[in-house]
Design an enzyme around this catalytic site. Structure first.
Site, PDB file in Angstrom:
ATOM      1  N   ARG A  55      20.088 -32.347   6.189  1.00  0.00           N
ATOM      2  CA  ARG A  55      19.929 -32.160   7.662  1.00  0.00           C
ATOM      3  C   ARG A  55      20.624 -32.990   8.578  1.00  0.00           C
ATOM      4  O   ARG A  55      21.041 -32.522   9.513  1.00  0.00           O
ATOM      5  CB  ARG A  55      18.160 -32.191   7.726  1.00  0.00           C
ATOM      6  N   HIS A  81      22.920 -31.546  11.633  1.00  0.00           N
ATOM      7  CA  HIS A  81      22.487 -31.783  13.073  1.00  0.00           C
ATOM      8  C   HIS A  81      23.718 -32.931  13.452  1.00  0.00           C
ATOM      9  O   HIS A  81      23.915 -32.854  14.885  1.00  0.00           O
ATOM     10  CB  HIS A  81      21.189 -32.603  12.989  1.00  0.00           C
ATOM     11  N   GLY A  90      30.434 -31.874  16.942  1.00  0.00           N
ATOM     12  CA  GLY A  90      31.508 -31.885  15.683  1.00  0.00           C
ATOM     13  C   GLY A  90      30.843 -33.009  14.765  1.00  0.00           C
ATOM     14  O   GLY A  90      29.933 -33.866  15.104  1.00  0.00           O
ATOM     15  N   ASN A 138      15.465 -33.339  17.333  1.00  0.00           N
ATOM     16  CA  ASN A 138      15.655 -34.766  16.551  1.00  0.00           C
ATOM     17  C   ASN A 138      14.508 -35.421  16.381  1.00  0.00           C
ATOM     18  O   ASN A 138      14.213 -36.097  15.513  1.00  0.00           O
ATOM     19  CB  ASN A 138      16.763 -35.306  17.071  1.00  0.00           C
ATOM     20  N   HIS A 164      16.960 -24.286   3.092  1.00  0.00           N
ATOM     21  CA  HIS A 164      15.525 -24.592   3.481  1.00  0.00           C
ATOM     22  C   HIS A 164      14.802 -24.247   2.146  1.00  0.00           C
ATOM     23  O   HIS A 164      13.660 -23.965   1.979  1.00  0.00           O
ATOM     24  CB  HIS A 164      15.045 -23.673   4.517  1.00  0.00           C
ATOM     25  N   THR A 165      15.577 -23.981   1.036  1.00  0.00           N
ATOM     26  CA  THR A 165      14.730 -24.019  -0.506  1.00  0.00           C
ATOM     27  C   THR A 165      14.472 -25.705  -0.719  1.00  0.00           C
ATOM     28  O   THR A 165      13.762 -25.731  -1.642  1.00  0.00           O
ATOM     29  CB  THR A 165      15.886 -23.856  -1.264  1.00  0.00           C
ATOM     30  N   ASP A 190       9.756 -24.167   0.674  1.00  0.00           N
ATOM     31  CA  ASP A 190       9.880 -23.279  -0.356  1.00  0.00           C
ATOM     32  C   ASP A 190       8.571 -23.623  -1.042  1.00  0.00           C
ATOM     33  O   ASP A 190       8.672 -24.613  -1.864  1.00  0.00           O
ATOM     34  CB  ASP A 190      11.247 -23.577  -1.036  1.00  0.00           C
ATOM     35  N   LYS A 212      13.452 -28.341  -5.591  1.00  0.00           N
ATOM     36  CA  LYS A 212      14.703 -27.989  -6.276  1.00  0.00           C
ATOM     37  C   LYS A 212      15.388 -27.111  -5.428  1.00  0.00           C
ATOM     38  O   LYS A 212      15.121 -26.163  -4.692  1.00  0.00           O
ATOM     39  CB  LYS A 212      13.997 -27.024  -7.607  1.00  0.00           C
TER      40      LYS A 212
END
Length: 316
Positions: free
Chosen positions: A60, A64, A70, A92, A191-192, A236, A242
């Site tokens: 993440r 972000h 960039g 954040n 988002h797994t 998840d 995993k």
């Protein structure tokens, strides 16, 4: 008739062309700091072994970073009396984490090769190594980014997609960075892994109908309608630590944690892509790696732009 050009002018011209089209490359540190990548990998593996959630946090951080002016490590800069960074931006504040792991990696590569490996590249490699540490497929990280001397609180507030976004808002946020709707669905698969705070999904689990009622009830146990704002739940629910394609199967079963997650499978244009990824993990892994390479190529500083920070939290 061609005008005569001196050798010096020609060399200057060639240098300018080179700076203008400076490209990232996978072997950037091969001779400059040959042990950089293995050092980053070891540190990431150690951090993720201690706390699986850290893998998602490092992934993440890179996202972000790249979505705000960039991939330049601007997200890592601390506020000072005369400098405002991005850490206090809405998406954040009290949320992004993993800075200490990046600090550890930076001090290790600095002792190996002082002033060579950028914080921006550390973020890109750590993101990939985190996915691999949690069972995901690898990809070839392109390197050679340099670090910014600036940050943008306003861009962090405006450019990062929010958990309450509808599909149109998500498509727009990703399109603004050059991503297709398919790539939005692909990158959402991050988002797994990871967890979200109660404040990010409270409205969904108490007010929305496109959620499995048993799933909603189980979430309510840890996220009361009042209080418990920072209580965590995994994105998840099937395989929380995993890196796999279960996120997409969860969406098909109305078990998306965030409003923005379930927006991808809600009788909309992206349903077919979610279904495809839920049926074919190999396709998801390939597409995810390619989308991450593309994200890592968002407006990098190269050549003589920016700097190589000695401490990722502050400019030199």
């Amino acid at each position: 008739m061609a005008l005569p050009i001196s050798k010096v002018d020609f060399l200057i011209f060639m240098c300018l062309i080179g700076l203008g089209s400076a490209q990232l490359s996978s072997n950037f540190y091969a001779t400059k700091c040959p042990n950089a990548l293995s050092t980053i990998k070891s540190a990431v593996n150690s951090a993720v072994a201690k706390e699986a959630r850290m893998g998602a946090s490092l992934l993440r951080l890179h996202f972000h970073d790249c979505f705000v002016q960039g991939c330049d490590a601007s997200v890592l800069l601390d506020d000072t009396s005369n400098f405002t960074g991005e850490k206090t931006a809405g998406p954040n504040a009290n949320s992004i984490r993993g800075f200490e792991v990046i600090d550890t990696i930076k001090s290790q590569v600095e002792s190996l090769c002082p002033g060579v490996v950028s914080c921006a590249d550390i973020l890109a490699v750590a993101a990939r190594d985190s996915v691999v540490a949690l069972g995901g497929a690898s990809w070839n990280v392109l390197l050679g980014r340099r670090d910014s001397t600036t940050a943008s609180l306003s861009s962090a507030n405006s450019d990062l997609p929010a958990p309450f976004f509808n599909l149109s808002g998500l498509i727009s946020a990703f399109s603004n960075k050059g991503f297709t709707t398919k790539e939005l669905v692909t990158l959402s698969g991050a988002h797994t892994i990871g967890q979200a705070q109660c404040t990010a999904f409270r409205t969904r689990i108490y007010n929305e109908s496109n959620i499995d009622p048993t799933y909603a009830k189980s979430l309510q146990a840890n996220c009361p309608s009042v209080g418990g704002d920072t209580n965590l739940s995994p994105f998840d629910v099937t395989t929380p630590n995993k890196f796999d394609n279960a996120y997409y199967t969860n969406l098909r079963n109305k078990k998306g944690l965030l409003h923005s997650d379930q927006q991808l499978f809600n009788g909309v244009s992206t349903d077919s892509q979610v279904t495809a990824y839920s049926n074919n993990p190999a396709t998801f892994n390939t597409d995810f790696g390619n989308a991450m390479i593309k994200m890592g190529n968002l407006s990098p500083l190269t050549g003589t732009s920016g700097q190589i920070r000695t401490n990722c939290r502050k400019t030199n």
